[in-house]
Scaffold this motif. Structure first.
Motif, PDB file in Angstrom:
ATOM      1  N   GLU A 295     -13.305 -34.113 -18.415  1.00  0.00           N
ATOM      2  CA  GLU A 295     -13.371 -33.653 -19.812  1.00  0.00           C
ATOM      3  C   GLU A 295     -14.631 -34.189 -20.492  1.00  0.00           C
ATOM      4  OE1 GLU A 295     -10.620 -35.324 -18.590  1.00  0.00           O
ATOM      5  OE2 GLU A 295      -9.388 -33.550 -18.224  1.00  0.00           O
ATOM      6  N   LYS A 296     -15.005 -35.431 -20.183  1.00  0.00           N
ATOM      7  CA  LYS A 296     -16.218 -36.016 -20.765  1.00  0.00           C
ATOM      8  C   LYS A 296     -17.463 -35.291 -20.287  1.00  0.00           C
ATOM      9  CE  LYS A 296     -14.435 -40.681 -21.457  1.00  0.00           C
ATOM     10  NZ  LYS A 296     -14.601 -42.099 -21.122  1.00  0.00           N
ATOM     11  N   ILE A 297     -17.481 -34.924 -19.016  1.00  0.00           N
ATOM     12  CA  ILE A 297     -18.626 -34.192 -18.465  1.00  0.00           C
ATOM     13  C   ILE A 297     -18.747 -32.833 -19.140  1.00  0.00           C
ATOM     14  CG2 ILE A 297     -19.533 -33.071 -16.388  1.00  0.00           C
ATOM     15  CD1 ILE A 297     -18.292 -35.435 -14.780  1.00  0.00           C
ATOM     16  N   ILE A 298     -17.645 -32.137 -19.265  1.00  0.00           N
ATOM     17  CA  ILE A 298     -17.667 -30.821 -19.910  1.00  0.00           C
ATOM     18  C   ILE A 298     -18.102 -30.945 -21.363  1.00  0.00           C
ATOM     19  CG2 ILE A 298     -16.166 -28.959 -20.744  1.00  0.00           C
ATOM     20  CD1 ILE A 298     -14.769 -29.068 -18.003  1.00  0.00           C
ATOM     21  N   ALA A 299     -17.597 -31.937 -22.070  1.00  0.00           N
ATOM     22  CA  ALA A 299     -17.981 -32.144 -23.473  1.00  0.00           C
ATOM     23  C   ALA A 299     -19.475 -32.429 -23.585  1.00  0.00           C
ATOM     24  CB  ALA A 299     -17.173 -33.283 -24.082  1.00  0.00           C
ATOM     25  N   LEU A 300     -20.010 -33.191 -22.659  1.00  0.00           N
ATOM     26  CA  LEU A 300     -21.440 -33.495 -22.665  1.00  0.00           C
ATOM     27  C   LEU A 300     -22.263 -32.233 -22.426  1.00  0.00           C
ATOM     28  CD1 LEU A 300     -23.728 -35.603 -22.755  1.00  0.00           C
ATOM     29  CD2 LEU A 300     -23.401 -35.909 -20.304  1.00  0.00           C
ATOM     30  N   ILE A 301     -21.835 -31.419 -21.496  1.00  0.00           N
ATOM     31  CA  ILE A 301     -22.534 -30.153 -21.220  1.00  0.00           C
ATOM     32  C   ILE A 301     -22.526 -29.271 -22.465  1.00  0.00           C
ATOM     33  CG2 ILE A 301     -22.462 -28.008 -19.886  1.00  0.00           C
ATOM     34  CD1 ILE A 301     -21.274 -29.741 -17.560  1.00  0.00           C
ATOM     35  N   GLU A 302     -21.364 -29.141 -23.076  1.00  0.00           N
ATOM     36  CA  GLU A 302     -21.261 -28.308 -24.286  1.00  0.00           C
ATOM     37  C   GLU A 302     -22.152 -28.845 -25.395  1.00  0.00           C
ATOM     38  OE1 GLU A 302     -16.738 -26.607 -23.606  1.00  0.00           O
ATOM     39  OE2 GLU A 302     -17.002 -28.431 -24.797  1.00  0.00           O
ATOM     40  N   GLU A 303     -22.183 -30.154 -25.551  1.00  0.00           N
ATOM     41  CA  GLU A 303     -23.016 -30.758 -26.591  1.00  0.00           C
ATOM     42  C   GLU A 303     -24.500 -30.509 -26.327  1.00  0.00           C
ATOM     43  OE1 GLU A 303     -24.466 -35.162 -28.014  1.00  0.00           O
ATOM     44  OE2 GLU A 303     -22.496 -35.012 -27.070  1.00  0.00           O
ATOM     45  N   LEU A 304     -24.946 -30.817 -25.109  1.00  0.00           N
ATOM     46  CA  LEU A 304     -26.369 -30.671 -24.789  1.00  0.00           C
ATOM     47  C   LEU A 304     -26.848 -29.224 -24.859  1.00  0.00           C
ATOM     48  CD1 LEU A 304     -26.794 -33.160 -21.820  1.00  0.00           C
ATOM     49  CD2 LEU A 304     -27.648 -33.409 -24.140  1.00  0.00           C
ATOM     50  N   LEU A 305     -26.005 -28.315 -24.439  1.00  0.00           N
ATOM     51  CA  LEU A 305     -26.388 -26.904 -24.423  1.00  0.00           C
ATOM     52  C   LEU A 305     -26.023 -26.188 -25.718  1.00  0.00           C
ATOM     53  CD1 LEU A 305     -25.415 -25.998 -20.749  1.00  0.00           C
ATOM     54  CD2 LEU A 305     -27.614 -26.804 -21.647  1.00  0.00           C
ATOM     55  N   LYS A 306     -25.460 -26.957 -26.666  1.00  0.00           N
ATOM     56  CA  LYS A 306     -25.063 -26.416 -27.971  1.00  0.00           C
ATOM     57  C   LYS A 306     -24.118 -25.221 -27.822  1.00  0.00           C
ATOM     58  CE  LYS A 306     -29.117 -28.064 -30.419  1.00  0.00           C
ATOM     59  NZ  LYS A 306     -29.940 -28.789 -29.555  1.00  0.00           N
ATOM     60  N   LEU A 307     -23.085 -25.443 -27.028  1.00  0.00           N
ATOM     61  CA  LEU A 307     -22.082 -24.420 -26.775  1.00  0.00           C
ATOM     62  C   LEU A 307     -20.793 -24.779 -27.500  1.00  0.00           C
ATOM     63  CD1 LEU A 307     -22.662 -24.096 -22.935  1.00  0.00           C
ATOM     64  CD2 LEU A 307     -23.424 -22.492 -24.698  1.00  0.00           C
ATOM     65  N   PRO A 308     -20.003 -23.783 -27.869  1.00  0.00           N
ATOM     66  CA  PRO A 308     -18.733 -24.067 -28.545  1.00  0.00           C
ATOM     67  C   PRO A 308     -17.791 -24.859 -27.643  1.00  0.00           C
ATOM     68  CG  PRO A 308     -19.256 -21.709 -28.612  1.00  0.00           C
ATOM     69  CD  PRO A 308     -20.252 -22.357 -27.713  1.00  0.00           C
ATOM     70  N   ALA A 309     -17.024 -25.743 -28.252  1.00  0.00           N
ATOM     71  CA  ALA A 309     -16.025 -26.513 -27.511  1.00  0.00           C
ATOM     72  C   ALA A 309     -15.070 -25.554 -26.808  1.00  0.00           C
ATOM     73  CB  ALA A 309     -15.270 -27.434 -28.452  1.00  0.00           C
ATOM     74  N   GLY A 310     -14.763 -25.844 -25.573  1.00  0.00           N
ATOM     75  CA  GLY A 310     -13.846 -25.011 -24.811  1.00  0.00           C
ATOM     76  C   GLY A 310     -14.506 -23.865 -24.076  1.00  0.00           C
ATOM     77  N   SER A 311     -15.811 -23.707 -24.228  1.00  0.00           N
ATOM     78  CA  SER A 311     -16.481 -22.570 -23.585  1.00  0.00           C
ATOM     79  C   SER A 311     -16.932 -22.864 -22.157  1.00  0.00           C
ATOM     80  CB  SER A 311     -17.677 -22.111 -24.415  1.00  0.00           C
ATOM     81  OG  SER A 311     -18.658 -23.134 -24.490  1.00  0.00           O
ATOM     82  N   VAL A 312     -16.997 -24.137 -21.795  1.00  0.00           N
ATOM     83  CA  VAL A 312     -17.414 -24.510 -20.443  1.00  0.00           C
ATOM     84  C   VAL A 312     -16.175 -24.844 -19.620  1.00  0.00           C
ATOM     85  CG1 VAL A 312     -18.683 -26.215 -19.075  1.00  0.00           C
ATOM     86  CG2 VAL A 312     -19.681 -25.317 -21.175  1.00  0.00           C
ATOM     87  N   LYS A 313     -16.100 -24.243 -18.453  1.00  0.00           N
ATOM     88  CA  LYS A 313     -14.989 -24.464 -17.526  1.00  0.00           C
ATOM     89  C   LYS A 313     -15.551 -24.972 -16.204  1.00  0.00           C
ATOM     90  CE  LYS A 313     -12.202 -22.403 -20.426  1.00  0.00           C
ATOM     91  NZ  LYS A 313     -11.784 -23.231 -21.501  1.00  0.00           N
ATOM     92  N   GLU A 314     -14.680 -25.358 -15.296  1.00  0.00           N
ATOM     93  CA  GLU A 314     -15.104 -25.871 -13.997  1.00  0.00           C
ATOM     94  C   GLU A 314     -15.937 -24.847 -13.223  1.00  0.00           C
ATOM     95  OE1 GLU A 314     -13.172 -27.770  -9.945  1.00  0.00           O
ATOM     96  OE2 GLU A 314     -11.991 -27.740 -11.779  1.00  0.00           O
ATOM     97  N   ASP A 315     -15.655 -23.579 -13.391  1.00  0.00           N
ATOM     98  CA  ASP A 315     -16.380 -22.546 -12.648  1.00  0.00           C
ATOM     99  C   ASP A 315     -17.574 -21.970 -13.409  1.00  0.00           C
ATOM    100  OD1 ASP A 315     -14.893 -21.189 -14.555  1.00  0.00           O
ATOM    101  OD2 ASP A 315     -14.215 -19.619 -13.187  1.00  0.00           O
ATOM    102  N   THR A 316     -17.936 -22.562 -14.560  1.00  0.00           N
ATOM    103  CA  THR A 316     -19.102 -22.098 -15.314  1.00  0.00           C
ATOM    104  C   THR A 316     -20.355 -22.352 -14.492  1.00  0.00           C
ATOM    105  OG1 THR A 316     -18.026 -22.541 -17.434  1.00  0.00           O
ATOM    106  CG2 THR A 316     -20.428 -22.377 -17.444  1.00  0.00           C
ATOM    107  N   ARG A 317     -21.149 -21.286 -14.319  1.00  0.00           N
ATOM    108  CA  ARG A 317     -22.375 -21.366 -13.524  1.00  0.00           C
ATOM    109  C   ARG A 317     -23.588 -21.468 -14.448  1.00  0.00           C
ATOM    110  NH1 ARG A 317     -22.201 -20.383  -8.410  1.00  0.00           N
ATOM    111  NH2 ARG A 317     -24.287 -19.467  -8.334  1.00  0.00           N
ATOM    112  N   ALA A 318     -24.564 -22.228 -14.021  1.00  0.00           N
ATOM    113  CA  ALA A 318     -25.787 -22.401 -14.804  1.00  0.00           C
ATOM    114  C   ALA A 318     -26.437 -21.058 -15.098  1.00  0.00           C
ATOM    115  CB  ALA A 318     -26.759 -23.318 -14.065  1.00  0.00           C
ATOM    116  N   GLU A 319     -26.452 -20.167 -14.125  1.00  0.00           N
ATOM    117  CA  GLU A 319     -27.105 -18.874 -14.304  1.00  0.00           C
ATOM    118  C   GLU A 319     -26.422 -17.992 -15.351  1.00  0.00           C
ATOM    119  OE1 GLU A 319     -25.060 -16.313 -10.703  1.00  0.00           O
ATOM    120  OE2 GLU A 319     -26.864 -17.451 -10.276  1.00  0.00           O
ATOM    121  N   ASP A 320     -25.178 -18.313 -15.677  1.00  0.00           N
ATOM    122  CA  ASP A 320     -24.441 -17.533 -16.669  1.00  0.00           C
ATOM    123  C   ASP A 320     -24.598 -18.058 -18.092  1.00  0.00           C
ATOM    124  OD1 ASP A 320     -23.500 -15.911 -14.613  1.00  0.00           O
ATOM    125  OD2 ASP A 320     -21.729 -17.161 -14.304  1.00  0.00           O
TER     126      ASP A 320
END
Length: 72
Positions: A3-28
């Motif tokens: 959960e911390k990793i996902i939250a960090l990704i969302e923060e750095l990429l300025k994405l809405p909370a809950g938008s990043v999942k385990e299968d989220t690909r960089a290219e998407d």
């Protein structure tokens, strides 16, 4: 830790909370470019203590790859 990793990704990429999942690909995710990728690797280490060698960082294509490299 996942959960911390996902939250960090969302923060750095300025994405809405809950938008990043385990299968989220960089290219998407438009904001997940090469610079963001390098910043993400650095922030994983500085904020969460997760060290991913640079030669392995190039093998990360999705969030689940980060989990695998981090051992979580």
């Amino acid at each position: 830790m996942r959960e911390k990793i996902i939250a960090l990704i969302e923060e750095l990429l300025k994405l809405p909370a809950g938008s990043v999942k385990e299968d989220t690909r960089a290219e998407d995710v438009e904001a997940w470019d090469s610079l963001a990728h390098v910043m993400l690797i650095g922030e994983l280490e500085s904020r969460l203590g997760i060290s991913i060698p640079l030669d392995e960082a190039g093998e990360i294509y999705c969030v689940s790859d980060i989990f695998q490299k981090a051992g979580v």
